[in-house]
Design a protein around this motif. Structure first.
Motif, PDB file in Angstrom:
ATOM      1  N   ARG A 101       0.833  -1.210   0.000  1.00 17.95           N
ATOM      2  CA  ARG A 101       0.000   0.000   0.000  1.00 17.95           C
ATOM      3  C   ARG A 101       0.868   1.260   0.000  1.00 17.95           C
ATOM      4  N   ILE A 102       1.892   1.258   0.808  1.00 24.38           N
ATOM      5  CA  ILE A 102       2.792   2.414   0.857  1.00 24.38           C
ATOM      6  C   ILE A 102       3.548   2.550  -0.458  1.00 24.38           C
ATOM      7  N   GLY A 103       4.024   1.438  -1.012  1.00 25.84           N
ATOM      8  CA  GLY A 103       4.709   1.478  -2.299  1.00 25.84           C
ATOM      9  C   GLY A 103       3.821   2.044  -3.395  1.00 25.84           C
ATOM     10  N   ASN A 104       2.568   1.624  -3.406  1.00 24.75           N
ATOM     11  CA  ASN A 104       1.619   2.135  -4.410  1.00 24.75           C
ATOM     12  C   ASN A 104       1.375   3.630  -4.230  1.00 24.75           C
ATOM     13  N   ARG A 105       1.306   4.062  -2.975  1.00 30.69           N
ATOM     14  CA  ARG A 105       1.072   5.488  -2.716  1.00 30.69           C
ATOM     15  C   ARG A 105       2.277   6.321  -3.154  1.00 30.69           C
ATOM     16  N   LEU A 106       3.468   5.853  -2.861  1.00 29.16           N
ATOM     17  CA  LEU A 106       4.668   6.581  -3.289  1.00 29.16           C
ATOM     18  C   LEU A 106       4.736   6.663  -4.814  1.00 29.16           C
ATOM     19  N   ALA A 107       4.369   5.575  -5.473  1.00 24.53           N
ATOM     20  CA  ALA A 107       4.367   5.565  -6.941  1.00 24.53           C
ATOM     21  C   ALA A 107       3.351   6.563  -7.487  1.00 24.53           C
ATOM     22  N   LEU A 108       2.197   6.647  -6.821  1.00 24.92           N
ATOM     23  CA  LEU A 108       1.158   7.576  -7.266  1.00 24.92           C
ATOM     24  C   LEU A 108       1.578   9.028  -7.049  1.00 24.92           C
ATOM     25  N   LEU A 109       2.272   9.281  -5.947  1.00 26.31           N
ATOM     26  CA  LEU A 109       2.717  10.640  -5.643  1.00 26.31           C
ATOM     27  C   LEU A 109       3.900  11.073  -6.507  1.00 26.31           C
ATOM     28  N   TYR A 110       4.651  10.116  -7.018  1.00 25.69           N
ATOM     29  CA  TYR A 110       5.875  10.417  -7.746  1.00 25.69           C
ATOM     30  C   TYR A 110       5.600  11.142  -9.063  1.00 25.69           C
ATOM     31  N   THR A 111       6.329  12.213  -9.290  1.00 24.86           N
ATOM     32  CA  THR A 111       6.475  12.791 -10.630  1.00 24.86           C
ATOM     33  C   THR A 111       7.944  13.147 -10.798  1.00 24.86           C
ATOM     34  N   GLU A 112       8.372  13.283 -12.014  1.00 23.24           N
ATOM     35  CA  GLU A 112       9.789  13.494 -12.287  1.00 23.24           C
ATOM     36  C   GLU A 112      10.327  14.762 -11.644  1.00 23.24           C
ATOM     37  N   ASN A 113       9.470  15.781 -11.504  1.00 21.31           N
ATOM     38  CA  ASN A 113       9.955  17.088 -11.047  1.00 21.31           C
ATOM     39  C   ASN A 113       9.469  17.482  -9.660  1.00 21.31           C
ATOM     40  N   ASN A 114       8.870  16.529  -8.917  1.00 25.28           N
ATOM     41  CA  ASN A 114       8.468  16.870  -7.546  1.00 25.28           C
ATOM     42  C   ASN A 114       9.513  16.347  -6.567  1.00 25.28           C
ATOM     43  N   PRO A 115       9.328  16.534  -5.261  1.00 26.23           N
ATOM     44  CA  PRO A 115      10.363  16.095  -4.302  1.00 26.23           C
ATOM     45  C   PRO A 115      10.742  14.614  -4.402  1.00 26.23           C
ATOM     46  N   LEU A 116       9.808  13.747  -4.779  1.00 27.89           N
ATOM     47  CA  LEU A 116      10.142  12.331  -4.932  1.00 27.89           C
ATOM     48  C   LEU A 116      11.001  12.096  -6.173  1.00 27.89           C
ATOM     49  N   GLY A 117      10.708  12.824  -7.238  1.00 28.18           N
ATOM     50  CA  GLY A 117      11.543  12.737  -8.432  1.00 28.18           C
ATOM     51  C   GLY A 117      12.953  13.242  -8.167  1.00 28.18           C
ATOM     52  N   ASP A 118      13.034  14.368  -7.437  1.00 29.57           N
ATOM     53  CA  ASP A 118      14.347  14.913  -7.074  1.00 29.57           C
ATOM     54  C   ASP A 118      15.113  13.941  -6.176  1.00 29.57           C
ATOM     55  N   LEU A 119      14.389  13.265  -5.292  1.00 27.14           N
ATOM     56  CA  LEU A 119      15.001  12.277  -4.398  1.00 27.14           C
ATOM     57  C   LEU A 119      15.724  11.194  -5.189  1.00 27.14           C
ATOM     58  N   VAL A 120      15.057  10.666  -6.205  1.00 28.02           N
ATOM     59  CA  VAL A 120      15.657   9.592  -7.002  1.00 28.02           C
ATOM     60  C   VAL A 120      16.864  10.111  -7.776  1.00 28.02           C
ATOM     61  N   LYS A 121      16.695  11.233  -8.451  1.00 29.84           N
ATOM     62  CA  LYS A 121      17.770  11.763  -9.313  1.00 29.84           C
ATOM     63  C   LYS A 121      18.974  12.259  -8.510  1.00 29.84           C
ATOM     64  N   ASN A 122      18.691  12.941  -7.409  1.00 30.32           N
ATOM     65  CA  ASN A 122      19.752  13.641  -6.688  1.00 30.32           C
ATOM     66  C   ASN A 122      20.330  12.870  -5.503  1.00 30.32           C
ATOM     67  N   HIS A 123      19.670  11.762  -5.112  1.00 25.30           N
ATOM     68  CA  HIS A 123      20.135  11.031  -3.936  1.00 25.30           C
ATOM     69  C   HIS A 123      20.214   9.516  -4.146  1.00 25.30           C
ATOM     70  N   LEU A 124      19.118   8.902  -4.517  1.00 23.07           N
ATOM     71  CA  LEU A 124      19.111   7.437  -4.581  1.00 23.07           C
ATOM     72  C   LEU A 124      20.096   6.915  -5.612  1.00 23.07           C
ATOM     73  N   ILE A 125      20.124   7.520  -6.786  1.00 18.20           N
ATOM     74  CA  ILE A 125      21.042   7.053  -7.836  1.00 18.20           C
ATOM     75  C   ILE A 125      22.487   7.449  -7.537  1.00 18.20           C
ATOM     76  N   PRO A 126      22.788   8.737  -7.310  1.00 16.66           N
ATOM     77  CA  PRO A 126      24.205   9.088  -7.106  1.00 16.66           C
ATOM     78  C   PRO A 126      24.820   8.503  -5.838  1.00 16.66           C
ATOM     79  N   SER A 127      23.990   8.196  -4.822  1.00 15.71           N
ATOM     80  CA  SER A 127      24.535   7.610  -3.594  1.00 15.71           C
ATOM     81  C   SER A 127      25.036   6.193  -3.806  1.00 15.71           C
ATOM     82  N   GLY A 128      24.424   5.472  -4.746  1.00 14.85           N
ATOM     83  CA  GLY A 128      24.763   4.069  -4.971  1.00 14.85           C
ATOM     84  C   GLY A 128      24.165   3.123  -3.951  1.00 14.85           C
ATOM     85  N   CYS A 129      23.431   3.649  -2.960  1.00 11.08           N
ATOM     86  CA  CYS A 129      22.907   2.812  -1.874  1.00 11.08           C
ATOM     87  C   CYS A 129      21.850   1.812  -2.352  1.00 11.08           C
ATOM     88  N   TYR A 130      21.280   2.075  -3.524  1.00  8.02           N
ATOM     89  CA  TYR A 130      20.274   1.162  -4.095  1.00  8.02           C
ATOM     90  C   TYR A 130      20.689   0.805  -5.522  1.00  8.02           C
TER      91      TYR A 130
END
Length: 415
Positions: A101-130
């Motif tokens: 349920r939480i995963g589905n909600r995060l997916a629904l909230l996600y857009t490329e240019n909102n805080p979740l999109g920025d999170l992926v581009k600016n943190h999750l990918i460059p950190s290498g943690c995932y």
């Protein structure tokens, strides 16, 4: 630009990722006062620490309702579970329905240019943690990172509250007896504490409960000697900034730990010999740094850190300068000796295309080159290093793989 081409190609060879999806050495991890937290649950840490993202998640009605339901479950558990440890754990852990349920909600909230999109581009990918999810579409990467952190929280609660078997029971098991009435009382209080303070985000009660469990079990090993860059490794980091790498055949000499089995022994005979072998290579100018790797592993709940004791031996007995020694005090197995060394090489800004050298006794040296890669693949899901040439019975080359930055969800003492 032309001179950079071979380097970029080598980077992509070792990561297996497109350039835009590869970890970046310039990226600085977002840290918390609790070092155990960000190392185990980096996505959840970012949810807390990035102001725009925190506001977005804390004001979402669906996620708020999940938080309220969890709060109700925990309060009910404190009233009714009594001595049933699994009852408390069930109230705090994420069940499969909640994770989905939480995963589905995060997916629904996600857009490329909102805080979740920025999170992926600016943190999750460059950190290498995932990094194991880096080839996914960004929305899917976000969901998989969430699922990983939820699984990590559940795993820590399972082992250090419920007493489930860890991957290595002999050295990593729970410290308490589940039948002890005092332990039930501690667990109840810990559940209540998970709701205190500023816990408003949907995941915080479960994460705090997991962190408290690690603390109560004296299992904050992941935080040992942190922040290392400002303490035990500061002298070496200052030297790294000035190092002319072209002067050396290798970037580092890695010394895997050899934990003693007797509680009163600080450094085993094997550890001493490995240090002497490494010191010999260092004195011949093979590499500018020696990496000593090993945590507080053997015997069960030892107070001695293999890396610290090896560094002490190198400095006090073998007269190696502190600025030439990098401590890696978290590895609990040979798999993570190599993985954690690769991480430090990357995070500390060493050239990732330059080979390192592993220096150890003959039996372990051949184990590392001939058997360990497939064990790493099985246990970690990837190869943390690539073998280079065998140099002697006690030395071999290795190249780091940036997949090593991937957090290991089921090893909370050394994620």
């Amino acid at each position: 630009m032309k001179s950079l081409y071979p380097f970029l190609m080598l980077c992509l060879f070792y990561t297996g990722l497109a350039a835009q999806d590869a970890p970046q050495q310039s990226y600085q991890l977002t840290k918390t006062r609790n070092e155990v937290q960000y190392k185990n649950y980096y996505l959840l840490t970012l949810f807390q620490q990035l102001p725009g993202l925190h506001k977005m998640l804390s004001t979402d009605t669906v996620l708020n309702n999940i938080y309220k339901t969890k709060t109700t479950q925990v309060n009910e558990a404190v009233k009714t579970c009594k001595t049933d440890i699994s009852c408390y754990a069930k109230a705090l852990k994420f069940n499969n329905e909640e994770i989905a349920r939480i995963g589905n909600r995060l997916a629904l909230l996600y857009t490329e240019n909102n805080p979740l999109g920025d999170l992926v581009k600016n943190h999750l990918i460059p950190s290498g943690c995932y990094s194991m999810f880096a080839k996914e579409q960004h929305k899917a990467l976000l969901v998989k990172a969430w699922e990983q952190d939820a699984s990590a929280v559940n795993y820590a609660i399972g082992v250090y509250v419920e007493g489930n078997k860890p991957n290595y029971p002999k050295i990593d098991s729970i410290s308490f007896s589940l039948r002890d009435k005092e332990y039930a009382e501690l667990t109840s209080a810990s559940a209540l504490l998970s709701l205190q303070g500023n816990t408003k985000l949907f995941f915080e009660p479960a994460m705090l409960f997991a962190l408290e469990a690690l603390e109560l079990n004296e299992r904050n090993d992941a935080a040992d000697y942190e922040p290392m860059a400002k303490g035990v490794n500061l002298a070496a980091i200052n030297k790294i900034k000035k190092t002319d790498w072209k002067k050396y055949p290798y970037s580092v000499i890695l010394v895997p730990g050899a934990g003693p089995e007797e509680k009163e022994v600080a450094l085993s005979a094997g550890g001493m010999i490995r240090c002497r072998l490494a010191a010999l290579q260092y004195q011949q100018g093979i590499a500018p740094f020696i990496v000593v790797s090993g945590g507080r592993v053997h015997p069960y709940k030892t107070k001695f850190s293999e890396a610290y004791e090896m560094k002490k031996f190198l400095m006090e007995v073998l007269q190696i300068p502190e600025s030439a020694i990098i401590m890696e005090p978290h590895a609990r197995h040979t798999t993570t000796n190599l993985r954690n060394c690769a991480r430090l090489m990357f995070r500390y800004g060493m050239p990732i295309d330059k080979a390192g050298m592993v220096c150890t006794v003959k039996s372990q040296s051949y184990y590392i080159t001939d058997i360990l890669p497939e064990r790493c693949k099985k246990e970690l899901g990837y190869y943390p290093y690539k073998n280079g040439k065998r140099l002697s019975d006690t030395e071999s080359e290795f190249y780091l793989n940036t997949a090593s930055l991937q957090i290991d969800f089921d090893e909370p003492l050394d994620p």
